[in-house]
Motif scaffolding. Structure first.
Motif, mmCIF file in Angstrom:
data_model
loop_
_atom_site.group_PDB
_atom_site.id
_atom_site.type_symbol
_atom_site.label_atom_id
_atom_site.label_comp_id
_atom_site.label_asym_id
_atom_site.label_seq_id
_atom_site.Cartn_x
_atom_site.Cartn_y
_atom_site.Cartn_z
ATOM 1 N N LEU A 88 0.824 -1.210 0.000
ATOM 2 C CA LEU A 88 0.000 0.000 0.000
ATOM 3 C C LEU A 88 0.859 1.261 0.000
ATOM 4 O O LEU A 88 0.568 2.226 -0.709
ATOM 5 N N LYS A 89 1.933 1.223 0.762
ATOM 6 C CA LYS A 89 2.845 2.369 0.810
ATOM 7 C C LYS A 89 3.560 2.540 -0.536
ATOM 8 O O LYS A 89 3.797 3.662 -0.970
ATOM 9 N N LEU A 90 3.869 1.442 -1.190
ATOM 10 C CA LEU A 90 4.512 1.494 -2.504
ATOM 11 C C LEU A 90 3.573 2.092 -3.543
ATOM 12 O O LEU A 90 3.971 2.957 -4.333
ATOM 13 N N ILE A 91 2.322 1.678 -3.524
ATOM 14 C CA ILE A 91 1.350 2.157 -4.507
ATOM 15 C C ILE A 91 1.054 3.646 -4.325
ATOM 16 O O ILE A 91 0.892 4.381 -5.297
ATOM 17 N N THR A 92 0.985 4.104 -3.072
ATOM 18 C CA THR A 92 0.616 5.504 -2.804
ATOM 19 C C THR A 92 1.826 6.421 -2.634
ATOM 20 O O THR A 92 1.661 7.571 -2.227
ATOM 21 N N CYS A 93 3.016 5.920 -2.933
ATOM 22 C CA CYS A 93 4.260 6.688 -2.755
ATOM 23 C C CYS A 93 4.379 7.223 -1.336
ATOM 24 O O CYS A 93 4.621 8.413 -1.102
ATOM 25 N N GLY A 94 4.206 6.327 -0.385
ATOM 26 C CA GLY A 94 4.337 6.699 1.021
ATOM 27 C C GLY A 94 3.188 7.551 1.505
ATOM 28 O O GLY A 94 3.355 8.379 2.390
ATOM 29 N N GLY A 95 1.990 7.326 0.946
ATOM 30 C CA GLY A 95 0.835 8.128 1.341
ATOM 31 C C GLY A 95 1.048 9.586 1.012
ATOM 32 O O GLY A 95 0.749 10.465 1.820
ATOM 33 N N CYS A 96 1.595 9.835 -0.195
ATOM 34 C CA CYS A 96 1.933 11.192 -0.657
ATOM 35 C C CYS A 96 2.904 11.883 0.298
ATOM 36 O O CYS A 96 2.868 13.098 0.478
ATOM 37 N N GLY A 97 3.751 11.109 0.927
ATOM 38 C CA GLY A 97 4.780 11.660 1.807
ATOM 39 C C GLY A 97 4.354 11.769 3.258
ATOM 40 O O GLY A 97 5.201 11.839 4.147
ATOM 41 N N ILE A 98 3.071 11.762 3.534
ATOM 42 C CA ILE A 98 2.590 11.904 4.916
ATOM 43 C C ILE A 98 2.867 10.635 5.704
ATOM 44 O O ILE A 98 3.394 10.677 6.820
ATOM 45 N N TRP A 99 2.529 9.495 5.133
ATOM 46 C CA TRP A 99 2.735 8.214 5.803
ATOM 47 C C TRP A 99 4.226 7.964 6.005
ATOM 48 O O TRP A 99 4.656 7.440 7.019
ATOM 49 N N TRP A 100 5.014 8.355 5.012
ATOM 50 C CA TRP A 100 6.469 8.207 5.105
ATOM 51 C C TRP A 100 7.008 9.001 6.287
ATOM 52 O O TRP A 100 7.840 8.511 7.043
ATOM 53 N N LEU A 101 6.523 10.226 6.462
ATOM 54 C CA LEU A 101 6.971 11.079 7.558
ATOM 55 C C LEU A 101 6.564 10.498 8.914
ATOM 56 O O LEU A 101 7.363 10.478 9.858
ATOM 57 N N ILE A 102 5.363 9.981 9.006
ATOM 58 C CA ILE A 102 4.905 9.365 10.255
ATOM 59 C C ILE A 102 5.747 8.128 10.571
ATOM 60 O O ILE A 102 6.128 7.898 11.727
ATOM 61 N N ASP A 103 6.040 7.335 9.557
ATOM 62 C CA ASP A 103 6.871 6.147 9.774
ATOM 63 C C ASP A 103 8.285 6.515 10.208
ATOM 64 O O ASP A 103 8.910 5.785 10.975
#
Length: 113
Positions: free
Chosen positions: A76-91
């Motif tokens: 899911l993170k791969l498909i959404t590019c890290g949730g448009c960067g938000i999910w990546w930042l939270i992770d």
């Protein structure tokens, strides 16, 4: 279990667990039979700092989630590019804690068979 083996395990894996987890692990290893200790010591654990660095550079592709066994979330993170960067930042803020939890769960699975 010999105290020197326990101390060697703790020193080799001190970056994979929190201090409170290491105290529990030390107590469990001290009362563990030698056969089980071989299984526990042959298990590899992730270094939390290394996973953080991987998350910084490849977190938008979900590599950090794949490493920690969250295959569905990694896709899911791969498909959404890290949730448009938000999910990546939270992770980035939570990845060390998740790594410690993953390592302790891995230790518990082997140690408490």
């Amino acid at each position: 279990m010999e105290q020197s083996k326990v101390d060697m395990f703790i020193m080799a894996n001190r970056n994979a667990f929190t201090v409170s987890q290491l105290i529990m692990i030390k107590d469990k290893l001290a009362s563990m039979p030698d056969e089980r200790f071989v299984m526990v010591s042959s298990t590899s654990y992730y270094n939390a700092t290394l996973v953080l660095i991987i998350s910084i550079f490849f977190g938008e592709l979900g590599v950090d989630r794949f490493m920690l066994g969250d295959i569905g979330l990694g896709v899911l993170k791969l498909i959404t590019c890290g949730g448009c960067g938000i999910w990546w930042l939270i992770d980035l803020l939570n990845i060390k804690k998740k790594t410690y939890e993953y390592n302790f769960l891995k230790f518990s699975e082997v140690a408490f068979l």
